[in-house]
Design a protein around this motif. Structure first.
Motif, PDB file in Angstrom:
ATOM      1  N   MET A   1       1.103  -1.402   0.151  1.00 27.96           N
ATOM      2  CA  MET A   1       0.381  -0.084  -0.325  1.00 27.96           C
ATOM      3  C   MET A   1       1.023   1.586   0.480  1.00 27.96           C
ATOM      4  O   MET A   1       1.828   0.987   0.741  1.00 27.96           O
ATOM      5  CB  MET A   1      -1.204   0.127   1.328  1.00 27.96           C
ATOM      6  N   HIS A   2      -0.025   2.582  -0.948  1.00 32.54           N
ATOM      7  CA  HIS A   2       1.214   2.963  -0.805  1.00 32.54           C
ATOM      8  C   HIS A   2       0.823   4.218   0.851  1.00 32.54           C
ATOM      9  O   HIS A   2       0.013   4.530   1.096  1.00 32.54           O
ATOM     10  CB  HIS A   2       0.444   4.317  -2.400  1.00 32.54           C
ATOM     11  N   LYS A   3       1.576   5.561   0.802  1.00 30.72           N
ATOM     12  CA  LYS A   3       1.846   5.916   1.757  1.00 30.72           C
ATOM     13  C   LYS A   3       0.796   6.618   1.845  1.00 30.72           C
ATOM     14  O   LYS A   3      -0.118   6.990   2.928  1.00 30.72           O
ATOM     15  CB  LYS A   3       3.007   6.764   1.657  1.00 30.72           C
ATOM     16  N   ASP A   4       0.004   7.803   1.082  1.00 33.90           N
ATOM     17  CA  ASP A   4      -1.289   8.142   0.986  1.00 33.90           C
ATOM     18  C   ASP A   4      -1.934   7.206   1.179  1.00 33.90           C
ATOM     19  O   ASP A   4      -2.867   7.768   2.174  1.00 33.90           O
ATOM     20  CB  ASP A   4      -1.156   9.014  -0.578  1.00 33.90           C
ATOM     21  N   GLU A   5      -2.422   6.657   0.832  1.00 34.44           N
ATOM     22  CA  GLU A   5      -3.907   5.406   1.147  1.00 34.44           C
ATOM     23  C   GLU A   5      -2.947   4.238   2.097  1.00 34.44           C
ATOM     24  O   GLU A   5      -4.427   4.768   3.068  1.00 34.44           O
ATOM     25  CB  GLU A   5      -3.812   4.163   0.023  1.00 34.44           C
ATOM     26  N   PHE A   6      -2.608   4.744   2.679  1.00 36.30           N
ATOM     27  CA  PHE A   6      -2.060   4.623   4.139  1.00 36.30           C
ATOM     28  C   PHE A   6      -2.544   5.149   5.082  1.00 36.30           C
ATOM     29  O   PHE A   6      -3.222   5.002   5.760  1.00 36.30           O
ATOM     30  CB  PHE A   6      -1.451   3.905   4.659  1.00 36.30           C
ATOM     31  N   LYS A   7      -1.985   6.313   5.322  1.00 34.51           N
ATOM     32  CA  LYS A   7      -2.262   7.201   5.823  1.00 34.51           C
ATOM     33  C   LYS A   7      -4.015   7.471   5.555  1.00 34.51           C
ATOM     34  O   LYS A   7      -4.969   7.877   6.519  1.00 34.51           O
ATOM     35  CB  LYS A   7      -2.075   8.747   4.969  1.00 34.51           C
ATOM     36  N   GLN A   8      -4.811   7.612   4.684  1.00 28.85           N
ATOM     37  CA  GLN A   8      -6.111   7.490   4.257  1.00 28.85           C
ATOM     38  C   GLN A   8      -6.775   6.718   5.475  1.00 28.85           C
ATOM     39  O   GLN A   8      -7.749   6.918   6.274  1.00 28.85           O
ATOM     40  CB  GLN A   8      -6.310   7.828   3.380  1.00 28.85           C
ATOM     41  N   ARG A   9      -7.040   5.472   4.805  1.00 29.47           N
ATOM     42  CA  ARG A   9      -6.921   4.069   5.878  1.00 29.47           C
ATOM     43  C   ARG A   9      -6.678   4.055   6.815  1.00 29.47           C
ATOM     44  O   ARG A   9      -7.931   4.009   7.424  1.00 29.47           O
ATOM     45  CB  ARG A   9      -6.897   3.539   4.521  1.00 29.47           C
ATOM     46  N   TYR A  10      -6.267   4.527   7.312  1.00 32.44           N
ATOM     47  CA  TYR A  10      -5.489   4.519   8.889  1.00 32.44           C
ATOM     48  C   TYR A  10      -5.487   5.392   9.868  1.00 32.44           C
ATOM     49  O   TYR A  10      -4.806   5.398  10.839  1.00 32.44           O
ATOM     50  CB  TYR A  10      -4.341   3.601   9.123  1.00 32.44           C
ATOM     51  N   TRP A  11      -5.554   6.700   9.144  1.00 36.99           N
ATOM     52  CA  TRP A  11      -5.214   7.798  10.456  1.00 36.99           C
ATOM     53  C   TRP A  11      -6.070   7.868  11.402  1.00 36.99           C
ATOM     54  O   TRP A  11      -7.109   7.549  11.591  1.00 36.99           O
ATOM     55  CB  TRP A  11      -5.654   9.156   9.917  1.00 36.99           C
ATOM     56  N   SER A  12      -5.369   8.421  12.820  1.00 34.93           N
ATOM     57  CA  SER A  12      -5.770   7.936  13.853  1.00 34.93           C
ATOM     58  C   SER A  12      -5.205   9.602  14.664  1.00 34.93           C
ATOM     59  O   SER A  12      -3.812   9.389  14.110  1.00 34.93           O
ATOM     60  CB  SER A  12      -6.118   7.526  14.459  1.00 34.93           C
ATOM     61  N   LYS A  13      -5.139   9.560  15.187  1.00 34.89           N
ATOM     62  CA  LYS A  13      -3.768  11.117  16.167  1.00 34.89           C
ATOM     63  C   LYS A  13      -3.355   9.833  17.206  1.00 34.89           C
ATOM     64  O   LYS A  13      -2.698  10.659  17.402  1.00 34.89           O
ATOM     65  CB  LYS A  13      -5.668  11.941  16.545  1.00 34.89           C
ATOM     66  N   TRP A  14      -3.947   8.700  17.779  1.00 35.87           N
ATOM     67  CA  TRP A  14      -3.569   7.878  18.080  1.00 35.87           C
ATOM     68  C   TRP A  14      -2.668   6.890  17.687  1.00 35.87           C
ATOM     69  O   TRP A  14      -1.732   6.162  18.349  1.00 35.87           O
ATOM     70  CB  TRP A  14      -4.651   6.896  18.846  1.00 35.87           C
ATOM     71  N   LEU A  15      -2.658   6.917  15.954  1.00 33.06           N
ATOM     72  CA  LEU A  15      -1.539   5.866  15.313  1.00 33.06           C
ATOM     73  C   LEU A  15      -0.070   6.452  15.194  1.00 33.06           C
ATOM     74  O   LEU A  15       0.060   7.935  15.192  1.00 33.06           O
ATOM     75  CB  LEU A  15      -2.288   5.857  13.457  1.00 33.06           C
ATOM     76  N   PRO A  16       0.884   5.517  16.313  1.00 30.64           N
ATOM     77  CA  PRO A  16       2.309   6.729  15.569  1.00 30.64           C
ATOM     78  C   PRO A  16       2.554   6.830  14.442  1.00 30.64           C
ATOM     79  O   PRO A  16       2.282   6.453  13.650  1.00 30.64           O
ATOM     80  CB  PRO A  16       2.820   5.120  16.095  1.00 30.64           C
ATOM     81  N   LYS A  17       3.503   8.160  14.533  1.00 32.89           N
ATOM     82  CA  LYS A  17       4.052   8.474  13.423  1.00 32.89           C
ATOM     83  C   LYS A  17       5.246   7.585  13.082  1.00 32.89           C
ATOM     84  O   LYS A  17       6.552   7.172  13.734  1.00 32.89           O
ATOM     85  CB  LYS A  17       4.809  10.130  13.987  1.00 32.89           C
ATOM     86  N   TYR A  18       5.535   6.934  11.944  1.00 27.82           N
ATOM     87  CA  TYR A  18       5.848   6.072  11.198  1.00 27.82           C
ATOM     88  C   TYR A  18       6.992   6.899   9.725  1.00 27.82           C
ATOM     89  O   TYR A  18       6.285   7.984   9.750  1.00 27.82           O
ATOM     90  CB  TYR A  18       5.698   5.367  10.425  1.00 27.82           C
ATOM     91  N   ASP A  19       8.373   6.359  10.143  1.00 27.40           N
ATOM     92  CA  ASP A  19       9.422   7.453   8.665  1.00 27.40           C
ATOM     93  C   ASP A  19       8.789   6.099   7.656  1.00 27.40           C
ATOM     94  O   ASP A  19       8.575   4.541   7.918  1.00 27.40           O
ATOM     95  CB  ASP A  19      10.464   6.984   9.957  1.00 27.40           C
ATOM     96  N   PHE A  20       8.793   6.502   6.965  1.00 28.65           N
ATOM     97  CA  PHE A  20       8.308   5.835   5.477  1.00 28.65           C
ATOM     98  C   PHE A  20       9.442   5.669   4.762  1.00 28.65           C
ATOM     99  O   PHE A  20      10.137   6.247   4.454  1.00 28.65           O
ATOM    100  CB  PHE A  20       7.754   6.323   4.882  1.00 28.65           C
ATOM    101  N   PRO A  21      10.217   4.387   4.353  1.00 27.35           N
ATOM    102  CA  PRO A  21       9.133   3.365   3.706  1.00 27.35           C
ATOM    103  C   PRO A  21       9.207   2.318   5.273  1.00 27.35           C
ATOM    104  O   PRO A  21      10.277   2.748   6.023  1.00 27.35           O
ATOM    105  CB  PRO A  21       9.644   2.784   2.367  1.00 27.35           C
ATOM    106  N   ILE A  22       8.180   1.512   4.501  1.00 26.63           N
ATOM    107  CA  ILE A  22       8.148   0.454   6.365  1.00 26.63           C
ATOM    108  C   ILE A  22       7.382  -0.355   5.844  1.00 26.63           C
ATOM    109  O   ILE A  22       6.445   0.024   5.325  1.00 26.63           O
ATOM    110  CB  ILE A  22       7.577   1.289   7.450  1.00 26.63           C
ATOM    111  N   ILE A  23       7.428  -1.340   6.595  1.00 31.44           N
ATOM    112  CA  ILE A  23       7.080  -2.573   6.205  1.00 31.44           C
ATOM    113  C   ILE A  23       5.745  -2.993   7.748  1.00 31.44           C
ATOM    114  O   ILE A  23       6.443  -2.940   8.899  1.00 31.44           O
ATOM    115  CB  ILE A  23       7.884  -3.762   5.497  1.00 31.44           C
TER     116      ILE A  23
END
Length: 71
Positions: A1-23
């Motif tokens: 999944m691309h970063k923008d798709e991930f952020k759109q689908r899973y965004w939450s203020k409780w979601l950790p800040k990830y450094d991309f790319p990431i698996i």
């Protein structure tokens, strides 16, 4: 999944800040200790950007993934 798709689908203020790319790996179980490697949604860091940057070839990536899956 691309970063923008991930952020759109899973965004939450409780979601950790990830450094991309990431698996990320997923689990149906909630995490008990989520401060170090994951979060309470069952998503854990499987391979970081730094780990991926250290790999020079696709073959090295495959070997690294297989090794992580064993543990």
């Amino acid at each position: 999944m691309h970063k923008d798709e991930f952020k759109q689908r899973y965004w939450s203020k409780w979601l950790p800040k990830y450094d991309f790319p990431i698996i990320l790996s997923t689990s149906d179980d909630l995490q008990k200790d989520y401060h170090a490697q994951g979060n309470s949604t069952g998503m854990d860091i499987f391979m970081t950007a730094g780990e991926m940057d250290a790999l020079e070839t696709t073959e090295e990536m495959i070997v690294a993934i297989k090794e992580k899956l064993k543990s």
